[in-house]
Design an enzyme around this catalytic site. Structure first.
Site: not given
Ligand code: DGL
Length: 260
Positions: A7-8, A40, A71-72, A150, A184-186
């Site tokens: 992932d980023s 992103g 990571c999308n 985050e 999105c990962t978040h």
């Protein structure tokens, strides 16, 4: 054989968490490109260069049975390059998540949210339409969801989170979607607030979809003492706290690597 998860930054830990939940006996090595996050908002060329450079490190260091691109943005913009250049099977998030959304949707009206890079790439729309040419898609970037997750401002009682979610998501009510892709990962961390803002909409979560896809991967074999290793390209202040919020538990073996 280890399953690599790339992932980023910290976001992909939501995917790793889902993998650990579904396949607790499979060894995993995670790489977060924390020195160069976010992906992103960057161009396809830059995301491809960063993703290739970072993923190569994981492939070189670990004996990987497969690499999950959690990571999308990297899945949307760089999957072909990663599949082309790396010598391991590469699993992206777009295909399994779109498949889940198409199978969940009853009215064929599917919303998509993600970073600007993911949304502008059109990758989710293309995949949804490939699976169901009759489907109608409605895509919107929600960049402020990333810092919100985050920062940990994700509760349904948080006024700022509610206002941001309302601003981004209200148009989907007009669109009449019955399913929303969390591209999105978040975003899994914001599931509660998204559900509150769009009740009666099914959420297609990339983390769960990719963990389910991995169950079918032949190299994802159980081990007696499964590896849990974490590589990052930078350890910013407060990293562990944020990372543990995404992973849901403590990180054991954290290694900092330099990509040059
Ligand atoms: N991991 C990214 C994604 O899923 C979000 C964070 C970033 O912009 O790098 O698209």
């Amino acid at each position: 054989m280890t399953i690599g998860v790339f992932d980023s930054g910290v976001g992909g830990l939501t995917v790793l968490r889902a993998v650990h939940r579904r396949l607790p006996e499979v060894g995993t090595a995670y790489l977060g490109d924390t020195a160069r996050v976010p992906y992103g908002t960057r161009s396809k060329e830059t995301v491809t260069r960063y993703a290739l450079n970072a993923a190569r490190l994981l492939v070189e260091r670990e004996s990987l049975g497969a690499l999950v691109v959690a990571c999308n943005t990297a899945s949307a913009l760089a999957l072909d390059a990663l599949r082309d250049k790396l010598d391991v099977p590469v699993i992206g998030v777009v295909e399994p998540t779109a498949a889940r959304a198409v199978s969940e949707s009853k009215n064929g009206r599917i919303g998509i949210i993600g970073t600007p890079g993911t949304i502008h790439s059109g990758a989710y729309e293309r995949e949804v339409r490939r699976l169901n040419p009759e489907a109608q898609t409605f895509a919107r970037a929600c960049p402020l969801f990333v810092p919100l997750a985050e920062e940990g401002w994700t509760s349904g009682d948080d006024e700022i989170a509610r206002l941001i979610a309302e601003r981004y998501l209200a148009p989907f009510r007009e669109d009449g979607i019955d399913t929303l892709i969390l591209g999105c990962t978040h975003y899994p961390l914001l599931e509660g607030i998204i559900e509150q803002t769009l009740p009666n909409v099914v959420l297609a979560d990339a983390a769960e979809a990719v963990a389910a896809a991995l169950e079918l991967e032949p190299s994802a074999r159980p081990e007696k003492t499964p590896l849990r290793r974490y590589y990052v390209t930078d350890v910013p202040k407060g990293f562990r706290l944020v990372a543990e919020r995404f992973l849901g538990r403590e990180i054991e073996e954290l290694l900092e690597v330099d990509l040059g």
